[in-house]
Design an enzyme around this catalytic site. Structure first.
Site, PDB file in Angstrom:
ATOM      1  N   CYS A 120      -5.734  12.796  90.915  1.00  0.00           N
ATOM      2  CA  CYS A 120      -6.422  13.749  91.783  1.00  0.00           C
ATOM      3  C   CYS A 120      -5.519  14.972  91.969  1.00  0.00           C
ATOM      4  CB  CYS A 120      -6.737  13.114  93.136  1.00  0.00           C
ATOM      5  SG  CYS A 120      -5.270  12.642  94.091  1.00  0.00           S
ATOM      6  N   CYS A 136      -0.591  16.300 100.234  1.00  0.00           N
ATOM      7  CA  CYS A 136      -1.909  16.777  99.799  1.00  0.00           C
ATOM      8  C   CYS A 136      -2.528  17.642 100.894  1.00  0.00           C
ATOM      9  CB  CYS A 136      -2.805  15.577  99.515  1.00  0.00           C
ATOM     10  SG  CYS A 136      -4.513  16.023  99.197  1.00  0.00           S
ATOM     11  N   HIS A 156       0.154   1.654 105.208  1.00  0.00           N
ATOM     12  CA  HIS A 156       0.049   2.587 104.081  1.00  0.00           C
ATOM     13  C   HIS A 156       0.740   3.901 104.457  1.00  0.00           C
ATOM     14  CE1 HIS A 156      -1.776   5.477 101.290  1.00  0.00           C
ATOM     15  NE2 HIS A 156      -2.038   4.457 100.497  1.00  0.00           N
ATOM     16  N   GLU A 164       0.117   7.038 103.954  1.00  0.00           N
ATOM     17  CA  GLU A 164      -0.731   8.072 104.569  1.00  0.00           C
ATOM     18  C   GLU A 164      -1.056   7.721 106.020  1.00  0.00           C
ATOM     19  OE1 GLU A 164      -5.270   9.717 104.512  1.00  0.00           O
ATOM     20  OE2 GLU A 164      -4.469   9.121 102.561  1.00  0.00           O
ATOM     21  N   CYS A 169     -11.683  11.980 101.362  1.00  0.00           N
ATOM     22  CA  CYS A 169     -11.565  12.995 100.317  1.00  0.00           C
ATOM     23  C   CYS A 169     -12.716  12.869  99.324  1.00  0.00           C
ATOM     24  CB  CYS A 169     -10.231  12.835  99.589  1.00  0.00           C
ATOM     25  SG  CYS A 169     -10.044  13.957  98.199  1.00  0.00           S
ATOM     26  N   SER A 219      -2.258   0.502  94.660  1.00  0.00           N
ATOM     27  CA  SER A 219      -3.120   1.649  94.949  1.00  0.00           C
ATOM     28  C   SER A 219      -4.326   1.260  95.800  1.00  0.00           C
ATOM     29  CB  SER A 219      -3.600   2.279  93.637  1.00  0.00           C
ATOM     30  OG  SER A 219      -4.619   3.218  93.886  1.00  0.00           O
ATOM     31  N   SER A 265      -4.514   7.631  90.952  1.00  0.00           N
ATOM     32  CA  SER A 265      -3.072   7.538  90.684  1.00  0.00           C
ATOM     33  C   SER A 265      -2.785   7.085  89.253  1.00  0.00           C
ATOM     34  CB  SER A 265      -2.428   6.558  91.676  1.00  0.00           C
ATOM     35  OG  SER A 265      -3.108   5.310  91.640  1.00  0.00           O
TER      36      SER A 265
END
Length: 290
Positions: free
Chosen positions: A13, A97, A132, A134, A201, A229, A273
């Protein structure tokens, strides 16, 4: 001869591409560069960059470093990381990001608004994977007061007598997020406020229908993805749902020749990823087996 197709919609991405590009630019200058955590949840790509000189560190390592350059990957980091870097004179190369950065700001603004209200007036809830990278960055915007729910079943544990402000990790399932919204809406107490913010997203969400369609076209699907992932798990499960003959592999060495028995078409796809070169290696491995 088996027909092999690589999904055009799979691969890095925007956020991951930017982070890797920044790392490559620094390393090309022969500079020492550290990365806080795996730059991407893909072991093969991490190894490629390690061979170029990228040094992956954890938060304990970061506390020991001074006067160096550290890259922050696309997942983002909590405010404490930036504060530590400032204290240790660490130059941050911020590859967070833009979608994640915007989400961090929204949650921080919401937290500051709630902080000015009497205690217990409202909760910030994040639909995401506990621990995680994020999610840790998002929770950090609230001084660790946000509640994280990993799946639909956990929504039932929330306190519906107070205001709820719901956000989502950027790579979670859109369908499950909407189920959570519906449940909260039907259980929130009279007089309490519920607001949800669709922060998933679209680069990821839009891949769901596309990869689903791709998976139905082939006898065998090889989903190439690092097993860490989050986004990969979501997309793999979607492939598996529409095509039970879907295999999750991390690299070409995991492909088993017997999978190809009686197979006419193979589809190769992956997560946000998953590097394109790795999917191509898997294609080449199948061609060599024929």
């Amino acid at each position: 001869m088996i027909q092999i197709e690589i999904d055009e919609g799979s691969g890095f991405c925007f956020g991951v591409t930017t982070a890797i590009k920044k790392a490559e630019e620094e390393l090309a200058q022969g500079k020492t560069l550290y990365c806080l955590g795996d730059i991407v949840h893909n072991g093969m790509e991490c190894e490629r960059l390690r061979q170029m000189g990228l040094i992956t560190i954890n938060h304990d390592d970061l506390r020991q470093l001074h006067d160096v350059k550290v890259l922050l990957r696309a997942h983002g980091e909590p405010p404490e990381t930036y504060e530590l870097a400032r204290k240790n004179n660490i130059e941050i190369i911020d590859a967070t990001c833009p979608v994640v950065l915007q989400l961090q700001k929204r949650i921080k603004t919401q937290y500051n608004t709630l902080r000015d209200l009497p205690r217990g007036e409202g909760s910030i809830v994040i639909f995401g994977k506990k621990g995680h990278a994020e999610v840790l960055g998002l929770v950090g915007q609230t001084q660790s007061t946000a509640i994280v729910i990993e799946n639909f079943d956990e929504v039932k544990k929330l306190d519906f007598s107070h205001d709820i402000f719901l956000y989502s990790q950027t790579t979670k399932s859109l369908d499950e997020f909407h189920r959570i919204i519906d449940y909260i809406q039907s259980h929130i107490a009279p007089g309490a406020v519920f607001k949800s913010f669709d922060t998933i997203c679209r680069n990821v969400a839009n891949r769901m229908p596309n990869i689903s369609q791709f998976a139905t076209k082939h006898d065998l699907i090889l989903f190439v993805c690092g097993r860490k992932s989050s986004n990969g798990k979501v997309l793999f499960n979607e492939c598996l749902r529409v095509n039970p003959n879907t295999r999750l592999i991390e690299n070409p060495n995991e492909i088993q020749k017997e999978w190809l028995d009686g197979i006419q078409t193979v589809g190769i796809c992956g997560a946000t990823s998953t590097p394109r070169w790795l999917m191509e290696q898997c294609r080449d491995a199948i061609m060599a087996m024929q």
